[in-house]
Design an enzyme around this catalytic site. Structure first.
Site, PDB file in Angstrom:
ATOM      1  CG  HIS A  52      -0.285   0.110   2.541  1.00  0.00           C
ATOM      2  ND1 HIS A  52      -0.157  -0.942   3.408  1.00  0.00           N
ATOM      3  CD2 HIS A  52       0.327   1.164   3.149  1.00  0.00           C
ATOM      4  CE1 HIS A  52       0.483  -0.556   4.494  1.00  0.00           C
ATOM      5  NE2 HIS A  52       0.797   0.713   4.360  1.00  0.00           N
ATOM      6  CB  ALA A  53       1.081   4.332  -1.494  1.00  0.00           C
TER       7      ALA A  53
END
Ligand code: TYD
Length: 136
Positions: A52-53
């Protein structure tokens, strides 16, 4: 010149003959006020995490025991960081896709964050992340 994705921070060591003591404080190893601390431990063999970011979140990761490899991706380039010492932190700013691989069985990965948990700050789909960085 392109800036490196991997930004290490030296964690000051204040140990003595009795043993180790490492310090992360504002103005020292910590470039932001901390609003949340969490740690990842007991990761099962072969498990990778992350993927994820964050849109805004800033984090400092310190592997206080064991080792782990982090892969960072900014939408164009990928870089790997090996965290295998509590004397070394990894700063991860917003807009970086991160994956955590190769956790040692004894790994304890401590994460200092500048905001409370907010699912809305996550981008969990890699294609959506790539669209996000290329549109900003
Ligand atoms: P997540 O950030 O997805 O972990 P990873 O990327 O390492 O797989 O978090 C896993 C779960 O834990 C998810 O349901 C959200 C929850 N969580 C919190 O409730 N608070 C937190 O501070 C964090 C980091 C996660």
């Amino acid at each position: 010149m392109t800036a490196a994705l991997v930004q290490y921070v030296d964690i000051p060591q204040r140990g003595d003959a009795r043993g180790g003591l490492a310090v992360a404080e504002l103005g020292g190893a910590l470039p932001f006020p901390v609003r949340r601390v969490y740690w990842i431990h007991g990761t099962k063999p072969g498990v990778s995490r992350g993927f994820h970011a964050h849109r805004e979140l800033r984090q400092l990761c310190v592997c206080v025991a064991g080792s782990v490899r982090l892969r960072l991706f900014d939408g164009r380039r990928e870089e790997d960081a090996l965290l295998d010492s509590s004397a070394k932190g990894l700063l991860i700013g917003p807009g970086l896709w991160r994956e955590m691989h190769d956790f040692s069985p004894d790994c304890v990965l401590m994460v200092f964050a500048d905001a409370e948990y907010d699912e809305a700050d996550y981008i969990r789909d890699r294609d959506q992340f790539i669209r996000h960085v290329h549109s900003s």
